[in-house]
Design an enzyme around this catalytic site. Structure first.
Site, PDB file in Angstrom:
ATOM      1  N   ARG A 115      20.518  36.143  11.766  1.00  0.00           N
ATOM      2  CA  ARG A 115      19.959  35.620  13.013  1.00  0.00           C
ATOM      3  C   ARG A 115      18.449  35.424  12.969  1.00  0.00           C
ATOM      4  O   ARG A 115      17.908  34.614  13.731  1.00  0.00           O
ATOM      5  CB  ARG A 115      20.329  36.536  14.195  1.00  0.00           C
ATOM      6  CG  ARG A 115      19.726  37.916  14.155  1.00  0.00           C
ATOM      7  CD  ARG A 115      20.272  38.770  15.319  1.00  0.00           C
ATOM      8  NE  ARG A 115      19.659  40.094  15.377  1.00  0.00           N
ATOM      9  CZ  ARG A 115      20.061  41.135  14.677  1.00  0.00           C
ATOM     10  NH1 ARG A 115      21.077  40.999  13.834  1.00  0.00           N
ATOM     11  NH2 ARG A 115      19.463  42.305  14.801  1.00  0.00           N
TER      12      ARG A 115
ATOM     13  N   HIS B  17      16.880  17.247   5.992  1.00  0.00           N
ATOM     14  CA  HIS B  17      17.793  17.509   7.118  1.00  0.00           C
ATOM     15  C   HIS B  17      17.770  18.975   7.553  1.00  0.00           C
ATOM     16  O   HIS B  17      18.764  19.698   7.448  1.00  0.00           O
ATOM     17  CB  HIS B  17      19.209  17.007   6.867  1.00  0.00           C
ATOM     18  CG  HIS B  17      19.847  17.361   5.552  1.00  0.00           C
ATOM     19  ND1 HIS B  17      19.924  18.651   5.073  1.00  0.00           N
ATOM     20  CD2 HIS B  17      20.473  16.589   4.633  1.00  0.00           C
ATOM     21  CE1 HIS B  17      20.561  18.655   3.916  1.00  0.00           C
ATOM     22  NE2 HIS B  17      20.909  17.411   3.637  1.00  0.00           N
TER      23      HIS B  17
ATOM     24  N   HIS C  86      24.993  16.293  13.914  1.00  0.00           N
ATOM     25  CA  HIS C  86      24.386  17.231  12.969  1.00  0.00           C
ATOM     26  C   HIS C  86      23.600  18.350  13.657  1.00  0.00           C
ATOM     27  O   HIS C  86      23.546  19.476  13.141  1.00  0.00           O
ATOM     28  CB  HIS C  86      23.475  16.493  11.983  1.00  0.00           C
ATOM     29  CG  HIS C  86      24.192  15.893  10.828  1.00  0.00           C
ATOM     30  ND1 HIS C  86      24.908  14.722  10.935  1.00  0.00           N
ATOM     31  CD2 HIS C  86      24.317  16.300   9.536  1.00  0.00           C
ATOM     32  CE1 HIS C  86      25.445  14.433   9.745  1.00  0.00           C
ATOM     33  NE2 HIS C  86      25.109  15.376   8.899  1.00  0.00           N
TER      34      HIS C  86
ATOM     35  N   GLY D 216      27.532  13.786   5.437  1.00  0.00           N
ATOM     36  CA  GLY D 216      26.608  12.750   5.878  1.00  0.00           C
ATOM     37  C   GLY D 216      26.977  12.308   7.283  1.00  0.00           C
ATOM     38  O   GLY D 216      27.726  12.985   8.004  1.00  0.00           O
TER      39      GLY D 216
ATOM     40  N   ASP E 175      20.987   9.904   7.236  1.00  0.00           N
ATOM     41  CA  ASP E 175      21.895  10.495   6.259  1.00  0.00           C
ATOM     42  C   ASP E 175      23.204   9.710   6.225  1.00  0.00           C
ATOM     43  O   ASP E 175      24.291  10.276   6.070  1.00  0.00           O
ATOM     44  CB  ASP E 175      22.163  11.965   6.573  1.00  0.00           C
ATOM     45  CG  ASP E 175      22.763  12.727   5.391  1.00  0.00           C
ATOM     46  OD1 ASP E 175      22.614  12.266   4.241  1.00  0.00           O
ATOM     47  OD2 ASP E 175      23.391  13.781   5.613  1.00  0.00           O
TER      48      ASP E 175
ATOM     49  N   ALA F 298      28.177  19.113   1.229  1.00  0.00           N
ATOM     50  CA  ALA F 298      29.192  18.195   0.723  1.00  0.00           C
ATOM     51  C   ALA F 298      28.994  17.856  -0.751  1.00  0.00           C
ATOM     52  O   ALA F 298      29.808  17.139  -1.328  1.00  0.00           O
ATOM     53  CB  ALA F 298      29.190  16.918   1.557  1.00  0.00           C
ATOM     54  N   HIS F 299      27.921  18.355  -1.372  1.00  0.00           N
ATOM     55  CA  HIS F 299      27.695  18.104  -2.793  1.00  0.00           C
ATOM     56  C   HIS F 299      28.701  18.886  -3.632  1.00  0.00           C
ATOM     57  O   HIS F 299      29.229  19.924  -3.200  1.00  0.00           O
ATOM     58  CB  HIS F 299      26.275  18.513  -3.188  1.00  0.00           C
ATOM     59  CG  HIS F 299      25.200  17.667  -2.583  1.00  0.00           C
ATOM     60  ND1 HIS F 299      24.162  17.140  -3.322  1.00  0.00           N
ATOM     61  CD2 HIS F 299      24.991  17.238  -1.317  1.00  0.00           C
ATOM     62  CE1 HIS F 299      23.368  16.444  -2.529  1.00  0.00           C
ATOM     63  NE2 HIS F 299      23.856  16.498  -1.298  1.00  0.00           N
TER      64      HIS F 299
ATOM     65  N   HIS G 289      19.289  21.836   1.025  1.00  0.00           N
ATOM     66  CA  HIS G 289      20.467  22.460   0.424  1.00  0.00           C
ATOM     67  C   HIS G 289      20.044  23.767  -0.233  1.00  0.00           C
ATOM     68  O   HIS G 289      20.182  23.969  -1.437  1.00  0.00           O
ATOM     69  CB  HIS G 289      21.130  21.514  -0.573  1.00  0.00           C
ATOM     70  CG  HIS G 289      21.824  20.371   0.088  1.00  0.00           C
ATOM     71  ND1 HIS G 289      23.068  20.490   0.655  1.00  0.00           N
ATOM     72  CD2 HIS G 289      21.425  19.091   0.316  1.00  0.00           C
ATOM     73  CE1 HIS G 289      23.426  19.333   1.196  1.00  0.00           C
ATOM     74  NE2 HIS G 289      22.442  18.471   1.014  1.00  0.00           N
TER      75      HIS G 289
END
Length: 329
Positions: free
Chosen positions: A186, A175, A210, A270, A233, A99-100, A154
């Site tokens: 995989r 996370h 999540h 988040g 988060d 989401a950044h 990330h």
């Protein structure tokens, strides 16, 4: 009979905002920060790190000192433990950036890191970076040398990238299982590499959205309870009703189920949960004992950032209802 627990509440190392207050918003005010801090601290979170995500330099220049001033107030000492800077030294690749906003991602830059730490006025406790970016190992050493714990997130890091990051002083994974493309190889991917690296503690979001239960169980079994930290988060939408929101630079939808996502990017934004909600979901899975829950929700996060448990004020305390299998303040 409800059981009183020997902790004042849970410790959350990743809080992006609360009840409409965004710690990365350009117009953030100290008054807003106070409101968010007080609200969250009244909901079973004993202490937390205010998180500022990947942002333009002017946002860091405004918000880091603002948050530092806010957490210096006597009422927040020992409870708002500092700042978690999540970015800007992360992967800009789709999926990994999550989401950044990829426009504000920066390559590792020792001068910029020093500036961010200076702006935080000694309150930056945790930094999330992507170790595969050239120069990341030097940046990690710089951060650790300045007393900042480093977590990997990330990222599209390989097993070798994580090994180099750990050798440079990184101690955690931000996370784990999230901040990734929806499809990965995989066998060769950051999840397996992170699970296999014994030097890195896994921070996980157990909000029920999540990570699926099987992956939560796998991470805990692979890492062992001593190397697990639960985080919420929490986004600025945490504590708000379902609806559509502009959050952290995203057009986000908060579903009645609590799932918070950006439909266009097909990523989560988040969570909408508090630590109590995350810990209650973890209880429901029956994976760990009550003592282990206290470890991953209180003692381990403090150890990760070098904060002694006695530094967190006692407060009203926390109770566990074994019949309802939930935590209460």
């Amino acid at each position: 009979m409800k059981q009183r627990l020997p902790i004042p509440g849970f410790v959350d190392l990743q809080v992006n905002g609360f009840e409409g207050v965004d710690f990365s918003r350009a117009g953030l005010t100290e008054a807003e920060a106070y409101i968010a801090f007080r609200s969250l601290l009244g909901m079973g979170t004993a202490a937390f790190l205010a998180t500022v995500i990947t942002s333009p330099l002017e946002v860091y220049e405004r918000n880091l000192p603002l948050i530092a001033r806010a957490l210096a107030r006597p009422e927040f000492r020992g409870r708002v433990l500092g700042i978690h800077i999540e970015g800007p030294f992360i992967s800009a690749e789709p999926g990994a950036v999550g989401a950044h906003d990829a426009r504000f991602v920066r390559p590792p830059d020792a001068a910029l890191l020093a500036r961010l730490i200076e702006l935080g006025q000694g309150t930056v406790r945790l930094l999330t970076v992507a170790p595969e970016i050239p120069g990341a190992d030097r940046l990690i050493r710089d951060a650790v040398g300045k007393g900042v714990a480093v977590s990997i997130g990330h990222t599209l890091a390989s097993e070798l990238d994580l090994a180099k990051a750990a050798a440079a002083g990184a101690t955690a994974l931000t996370h784990l299982g999230n901040g990734l493309p929806n499809q990965v190889h995989r066998h060769i991917n950051p999840v397996w590499a992170g699970l296999a690296n014994d030097a890195l503690t896994a921070m996980i979001i157990t909000d029920g959205h999540h990570l699926p239960p099987a992956l939560i169980k796998t991470i805990i079994r692979a890492k062992g309870v001593d190397r697990i930290v639960v985080v919420s988060d929490a986004s600025p939408a945490a504590g708000l009703p379902p609806g559509r929101y502009q959050l952290l630079g995203n057009d986000a939808v908060l579903e009645p189920s609590g799932r918070l996502h950006n439909p266009a990017k097909q990523c989560l934004v988040g969570s909408s949960a508090t630590m109590v909600q995350c810990m209650t979901h973890l209880v429901s899975l029956g994976i760990v004992s009550l003592d282990e829950l206290l470890q991953v929700g209180f003692f381990n996060p403090l150890r990760l950032i070098g904060a002694p448990p006695a530094s967190v004020p006692a407060g009203p305390g926390m109770c566990f209802d074994p019949v309802a299998r939930r935590f209460e303040t």
